[in-house]
Design an enzyme around this catalytic site. Structure first.
Site, mmCIF file in Angstrom:
data_model
loop_
_atom_site.group_PDB
_atom_site.id
_atom_site.type_symbol
_atom_site.label_atom_id
_atom_site.label_comp_id
_atom_site.label_asym_id
_atom_site.label_seq_id
_atom_site.Cartn_x
_atom_site.Cartn_y
_atom_site.Cartn_z
ATOM 1 N N GLN A 126 0.863 -1.195 0.000
ATOM 2 C CA GLN A 126 0.000 0.000 0.000
ATOM 3 C C GLN A 126 0.895 1.239 0.000
ATOM 4 O O GLN A 126 1.483 1.593 1.018
ATOM 5 C CB GLN A 126 -0.887 0.009 1.251
ATOM 6 C CG GLN A 126 -1.816 1.197 1.318
ATOM 7 C CD GLN A 126 -2.444 1.368 2.705
ATOM 8 O OE1 GLN A 126 -1.974 0.779 3.677
ATOM 9 N NE2 GLN A 126 -3.487 2.159 2.789
ATOM 10 N N SER A 163 4.098 -1.390 4.560
ATOM 11 C CA SER A 163 4.124 -2.710 5.205
ATOM 12 C C SER A 163 4.454 -3.806 4.200
ATOM 13 O O SER A 163 3.849 -3.860 3.121
ATOM 14 C CB SER A 163 2.755 -3.038 5.822
ATOM 15 O OG SER A 163 2.421 -2.122 6.812
ATOM 16 N N GLU A 247 -10.132 -0.869 4.998
ATOM 17 C CA GLU A 247 -8.975 -1.148 5.856
ATOM 18 C C GLU A 247 -9.386 -1.161 7.322
ATOM 19 O O GLU A 247 -8.907 -1.950 8.116
ATOM 20 C CB GLU A 247 -7.883 -0.082 5.640
ATOM 21 C CG GLU A 247 -6.623 -0.357 6.448
ATOM 22 C CD GLU A 247 -5.561 0.743 6.322
ATOM 23 O OE1 GLU A 247 -5.867 1.822 5.807
ATOM 24 O OE2 GLU A 247 -4.441 0.497 6.769
HETATM 25 C C1 LIG Z 1 2.784 -0.511 11.594
HETATM 26 C C2 LIG Z 1 2.379 0.480 10.556
HETATM 27 C C3 LIG Z 1 2.108 0.042 9.280
HETATM 28 C C4 LIG Z 1 1.784 0.955 8.284
HETATM 29 N N1 LIG Z 1 1.609 0.488 6.998
HETATM 30 C C5 LIG Z 1 1.366 1.374 6.014
HETATM 31 C C6 LIG Z 1 1.292 0.927 4.648
HETATM 32 O O1 LIG Z 1 1.436 -0.264 4.345
HETATM 33 N N2 LIG Z 1 1.080 1.851 3.684
HETATM 34 C C7 LIG Z 1 0.918 3.180 3.966
HETATM 35 O O2 LIG Z 1 0.700 3.935 3.045
HETATM 36 N N3 LIG Z 1 1.008 3.631 5.244
HETATM 37 C C8 LIG Z 1 1.231 2.767 6.263
HETATM 38 N N4 LIG Z 1 1.350 3.213 7.567
HETATM 39 C C9 LIG Z 1 1.301 4.648 7.815
HETATM 40 C C10 LIG Z 1 0.082 5.119 8.582
HETATM 41 O O3 LIG Z 1 -1.041 5.162 7.753
HETATM 42 C C11 LIG Z 1 0.460 6.499 9.152
HETATM 43 O O4 LIG Z 1 1.500 6.297 10.090
HETATM 44 C C12 LIG Z 1 -0.702 7.150 9.848
HETATM 45 O O5 LIG Z 1 -1.689 7.518 8.917
HETATM 46 C C13 LIG Z 1 -0.235 8.419 10.611
HETATM 47 O O6 LIG Z 1 0.482 9.261 9.781
HETATM 48 P P1 LIG Z 1 1.931 9.786 10.180
HETATM 49 O O7 LIG Z 1 2.757 8.634 10.646
HETATM 50 O O8 LIG Z 1 2.443 10.595 9.038
HETATM 51 O O9 LIG Z 1 1.697 10.714 11.452
HETATM 52 P P2 LIG Z 1 1.156 12.209 11.440
HETATM 53 O O10 LIG Z 1 -0.035 12.301 10.537
HETATM 54 O O11 LIG Z 1 2.297 13.117 11.190
HETATM 55 O O12 LIG Z 1 0.663 12.359 12.938
HETATM 56 C C14 LIG Z 1 1.555 12.614 14.015
HETATM 57 C C15 LIG Z 1 0.726 12.818 15.267
HETATM 58 O O13 LIG Z 1 -0.157 13.957 15.100
HETATM 59 C C16 LIG Z 1 -1.494 13.572 15.318
HETATM 60 N N5 LIG Z 1 -2.378 14.281 14.386
HETATM 61 C C17 LIG Z 1 -2.210 14.400 13.042
HETATM 62 N N6 LIG Z 1 -3.236 15.089 12.517
HETATM 63 C C18 LIG Z 1 -4.077 15.407 13.519
HETATM 64 C C19 LIG Z 1 -5.314 16.105 13.613
HETATM 65 N N7 LIG Z 1 -5.902 16.616 12.520
HETATM 66 N N8 LIG Z 1 -5.907 16.221 14.837
HETATM 67 C C20 LIG Z 1 -5.327 15.695 15.941
HETATM 68 N N9 LIG Z 1 -4.141 15.036 15.917
HETATM 69 C C21 LIG Z 1 -3.535 14.880 14.731
HETATM 70 C C22 LIG Z 1 -1.544 12.070 15.051
HETATM 71 O O14 LIG Z 1 -2.608 11.456 15.751
HETATM 72 C C23 LIG Z 1 -0.186 11.620 15.577
HETATM 73 O O15 LIG Z 1 -0.247 11.451 16.976
HETATM 74 C C24 LIG Z 1 1.669 2.330 8.589
HETATM 75 C C25 LIG Z 1 1.914 2.774 9.892
HETATM 76 C C26 LIG Z 1 2.274 1.870 10.870
HETATM 77 C C27 LIG Z 1 2.551 2.363 12.258
#
Ligand SMILES: Cc1cc2nc3c(=O)[nH]c(=O)nc-3n(C[C@H](O)[C@H](O)[C@H](O)COP(=O)(O)OP(=O)(O)OC[C@H]3O[C@@H](n4cnc5c(N)ncnc54)[C@H](O)[C@@H]3O)c2cc1C
Length: 397
Positions: A126, A163, A247
């Site tokens: 993904q 992933s 998902e």
């Molecule tokens: C184990 C694992 C597997 C994954 N696998 C995939 C995959 O296969 N493909 C893929 O594309 N992605 C994958 N992801 C990514 C996942 O979708 C993102 O980590 C997730 O959407 C959060 O985005 P970010 O890490 O950029 O954090 P950010 O969006 O930068 O968030 C950082 C912090 O800010 C908070 N925050 C952000 N926006 C807001 C808001 N509007 N209001 C309040 N709080 C907020 C969040 O809750 C978090 O605590 C995976 C993540 C993990 C941990």
């Protein structure tokens, strides 16, 4: 309202239970039971067994090889699978891409990709998140530019947290294709990318507990045939949203909570804590919360029996289920106490279990707890889910 399973549901449960008991290979069951690492072959082996019974793609319609189950049957199947220590169906091709191709793909795309997903010949990555685009997915910056002859896109950018990309031969990705779009969501397309394409590099990310399920994917002038566009150009955002709804289904992991709670009770007995009043009160509290969660899930399933795309209810279940799961994992570590401390990378593989410094039931307890930190992040963080719930609730007034 009746919050209990019908006789037909209970018959179905027995059928699923009997099948898993007879067909799940012992070594795979043992790995899941002890929280050890699963290899790609473990998943493929089990998925192919499920496919022989037509049970690998529970969310797909019958005409594309799904079993034709209703929402309650899918819930029961998920729960029984986890309680029997079978691997979860984690493949993104099955859970995410399949429903999108079925709904929006061309007949050629369906014929080319769906059978290979069902046979576990092709694993899909993904490719959504990027540095700077996770919760705010519309901020993706990996670009796809159509070549002048209109036959290929040229893709450049950087995907992250992908992933199992190292197990995958294909990726589905959200990529901006219209630099003039007035809103970012309006200029994104949904592309299928061959992971063997020149210019695509996969780099592992080491996780908290030592695993490397996650990866970064760099795309440097990767050429993608135009027939790999899903749906309409620039309309990928709506397909991505449709996919994310799928998902989140089942991501609450009620079966996982039950499985880990049973593990906690077993470990407590082994550690001589079976009668400890404080621990018993804590476990009882989990039972109560889990029961409340399950009733909520069943109530929602009863209301939305026929619905395939979950709404804000999926967010509610995800928040409660994942937070509960983390709390149970933390309790497992507390029960193991100092035995959770020795940490051996090798001992987390079944073939090296004899190298463990502690009893095998505690080898992976700390690793599993660390690993569980991810469940409140992927599929949309808890904070983002709470925003969705608040918006849906407040908009109703
Ligand atoms: C184990 C694992 C597997 C994954 N696998 C995939 C995959 O296969 N493909 C893929 O594309 N992605 C994958 N992801 C990514 C996942 O979708 C993102 O980590 C997730 O959407 C959060 O985005 P970010 O890490 O950029 O954090 P950010 O969006 O930068 O968030 C950082 C912090 O800010 C908070 N925050 C952000 N926006 C807001 C808001 N509007 N209001 C309040 N709080 C907020 C969040 O809750 C978090 O605590 C995976 C993540 C993990 C941990």
């Amino acid at each position: 309202m009746k919050l209990q399973f019908s006789a037909a549901d209970e018959d179905f449960r027995q059928e699923v239970r009997a099948f898993i008991q007879t067909h799940l290979p012992t070594d795979i069951r043992r790995k899941v039971e002890l929280g050890l690492r699963l290899e790609h072959e473990d998943y493929v082996t089990w998925f192919r067994i499920l496919e022989t019974r037509g049970w690998l793609t529970p969310g797909w319609p019958r005409e594309h090889g799904g079993p034709g189950w209703n929402a309650v049957q899918r819930y029961i199947f998920d729960e029984e699978t986890l309680l029997a220590n079978a691997p979860r169906i984690i493949a993104a091709g099955i859970q995410m891409l399949g429903p999108v191709l079925i709904a929006f793909g061309t007949p050629e795309q369906k014929a080319k990709y769906l059978p290979d997903i069902r046979q576990s010949n092709t694993w899909w990555a993904q490719g959504f998140s990027e540095p700077g685009a996770g919760s705010d997915l519309a901020a993706v910056r990996t670009t796809a530019v159509l070549e002048p002859d209109g036959k290929h896109f040229v893709v450049n950018g950087h995907k992250v947290w992908t992933s199992y990309a190292h197990w995958c031969s294909m990726m589905f990705a959200l990529v901006p294709t219209d630099p003039d779009a007035t809103k970012p969501q309006e200029g994104i397309s949904f592309l299928l990318i061959d992971m063997k394409s020149p210019g695509l590099t996969v780099r592992p990310i080491r996780m908290l507990e030592g695993g490397n399920d996650l990866n970064e994917c760099y795309l440097d002038n990767v050429r993608v045939p135009v027939e790999n566009l899903v749906g309409e150009l620039h309309k990928g955002w709506s397909y991505g949203k449709y996919l994310l709804g799928h998902e989140r289904t089942g991501i609450a992991g009620i079966g996982s909570c039950k499985q880990q709670l049973a593990r906690a009770r077993q470990l407590a007995r082994e550690q001589g804590l079976g009668e400890d009043p404080l621990l018993q009160a804590r476990l009882a509290q989990f039972e109560v919360e889990l029961m409340a969660l399950e009733f909520t899930a069943l109530r929602l399933l009863g209301t939305h029996q026929q619905s395939r795309t979950p709404g804000v209810e999926a967010s509610m279940l995800k928040v409660r289920g994942t937070e509960l799961r983390q709390a149970i994992y933390e309790t497992l570590v507390d029960i193991a106490g100092p035995h959770a401390v020795p940490f051996s990378q090798e001992a987390q593989f079944l073939e090296h279990l004899d190298q463990a410094a502690v009893d095998e039931s505690m080898v992976a307890v700390a690793a599993n707890c660390l690993d569980s930190r991810k469940v409140t992040i992927y599929g949309g963080t808890s904070e983002v889910q709470r925003n969705l719930i608040a918006r849906a609730t407040l908009d109703a007034y």
